[in-house]
Design an enzyme around this catalytic site. Structure first.
Site, mmCIF file in Angstrom:
data_model
loop_
_atom_site.group_PDB
_atom_site.id
_atom_site.type_symbol
_atom_site.label_atom_id
_atom_site.label_comp_id
_atom_site.label_asym_id
_atom_site.label_seq_id
_atom_site.Cartn_x
_atom_site.Cartn_y
_atom_site.Cartn_z
ATOM 1 C CD GLU A 158 -2.801 -1.347 2.374
ATOM 2 O OE1 GLU A 158 -2.734 -0.467 3.259
ATOM 3 O OE2 GLU A 158 -3.553 -2.329 2.454
ATOM 4 C CG ASN A 200 -0.489 -6.655 -1.787
ATOM 5 O OD1 ASN A 200 -1.076 -7.167 -2.733
ATOM 6 N ND2 ASN A 200 -0.934 -6.731 -0.541
ATOM 7 C CG HIS A 236 -9.512 -6.226 0.884
ATOM 8 N ND1 HIS A 236 -9.693 -7.435 1.526
ATOM 9 C CD2 HIS A 236 -8.197 -5.910 1.071
ATOM 10 C CE1 HIS A 236 -8.562 -7.823 2.090
ATOM 11 N NE2 HIS A 236 -7.635 -6.916 1.816
ATOM 12 C CD GLU A 264 -4.172 -8.004 1.297
ATOM 13 O OE1 GLU A 264 -5.029 -7.466 2.048
ATOM 14 O OE2 GLU A 264 -3.005 -7.587 1.198
ATOM 15 C CG ASP A 266 -12.253 -9.565 1.799
ATOM 16 O OD1 ASP A 266 -12.427 -8.537 1.117
ATOM 17 O OD2 ASP A 266 -11.546 -9.565 2.828
#
Length: 354
Positions: A158, A200, A236, A264, A266
């Site tokens: 990030e 990332n 996400h 990641e 979801d």
């Protein structure tokens, strides 16, 4: 008459073949890992140490449905080096040891981030030389310990502000300047030349200014010969907002010669989650996996948590729930069938991974 009969037979056979390729429910034990390997991708999951040690159902979900693991928290700086020069390897060793004993690959997460730093580091007053030495010591300890055992690392996590195309003014940026990214990647490559090194990031899955800024940064790094191998699209998502053109945005980076991963994944649903929302979520999980399959250099899709019981979503996003393919009791949800459906298609001709 013969033509009509032949046509009916052809329709029947086509329908039968298609139905054979579509999953009718949750995959059988061990089916998903084999399907993922057929497509030459990893299907991964983020894991936590405590349930990994104490919960047999938790372990079974991992070994029966995934091919790789990512340490959710235990490899982050505050856990690995809570005090300067004092390293705690109990958690990382547990994750890596479990993976090795079950023939699972490991993604390392994460080296340089603005969050979850120990207080001694975050509150210290460092010169450039001091912070550079601290960074080198930490990378040498962590990457060196798992050299040859962890296949890929999120070296930079990030680096951009949450909702803007500007580099985040974190500890590393404030002391070392924007070139901290290149320095960390180069250090990591010196320590483990075989590991795949990643930047990332979140909020780049649908394009926009932030994705453009990352693309510009990556072009500059590659032109300078900085060792960078992949971009992590965190994934996400909020239900209803999974971009249709995810594969196109991945290709922008693979066109530069990099690999990409969904790191990641979801898809959180507003409470109370309805049955139709869970069915729609299954389609969203299917589309994310299919996007990876449509991009030859997409090498991994990792789900961020083993079950809804262990999801970070309710704590960080009150009012949202049901983000993962397994419910709080480890029961498979429609999302799992969505991933299965994507992986059930005939393997395409994918370029070999670099």
């Amino acid at each position: 008459m013969f033509t009509a009969i032949a046509l009916c037979v052809a329709v029947f056979l086509t329908t039968a073949l298609l139905s054979d390729n579509l999953p009718s429910g949750p995959p059988d034990e061990g089916e998903l890992p084999g399907m993922a390997r057929t497509h030459d991708i990893e299907l991964g999951v983020a894991v936590a140490v405590n349930p990994l040690v104490h919960d047999g159902e938790y372990r079974s979900v991992i070994t029966e449905h995934y091919t790789s693991v990512t340490a959710e928290n235990t490899m982050k700086w505050q856990y690995v080096q809570p005090q300067r020069h004092q390293f705690d390897w109990s958690g990382p060793d547990t994750v890596v040891g479990f993976a090795e004993s079950h023939d699972l690959n490991v993604r390392g997460h994460t080296l340089l981030w603005h969050n979850q730093l120990p207080s001694w580091l975050a509150q210290g007053s460092w010169s450039q030389d001091e912070l550079r030495q601290i960074m080198r010591e930490h990378l040498r300890a962590l990457l060196g310990r798992y050299k040859g055992r962890v296949s890929a690392w999120d070296i930079i996590n990030e680096p951009f502000e949450d909702t803007s195309p500007h580099l985040r003014e974190n500890l590393w940026y404030r002391v070392l300047g924007p070139d901290y990214i290149a320095e960390a990647l180069s250090m990591a490559h010196e320590i483990d030349p075989e590991a795949r090194l990643y930047i990332n990031e979140f909020g780049i899955e649908g394009g926009g200014d932030k994705a453009d800024a990352l693309h510009t940064l990556v072009e500059d790094l590659l032109q300078r010969g900085v060792p960078l191998h992949g971009i992590g699209f965190q994934g996400h998502f909020v239900h209803g907002n999974v971009p249709e053109d995810l594969a196109d945005h991945m290709r922008r980076f693979t066109d530069l010669g990099l690999e990409v991963s969904v790191t990641e994944l979801d898809v959180r649903i507003p409470e109370p989650s309805r049955e139709d929302a869970l069915e729609e979520q299954a389609d969203e999980y299917r589309r994310v996996v299919e996007a990876c399959l449509d991009v030859p250099r997409c090498v991994n899709v990792t789900v961020w948590g083993v079950s809804d019981q262990h999801s970070w979503v309710p704590e960080w996003f009150p009012g949202y729930t049901d983000a993962l393919p397994f419910d709080e009791d480890y029961g498979p949800k429609p999302a799992l069938s969505g991933m299965t459906e994507a992986l059930s298609r005939r393997p395409s001709q994918r370029r070999p991974h670099p």
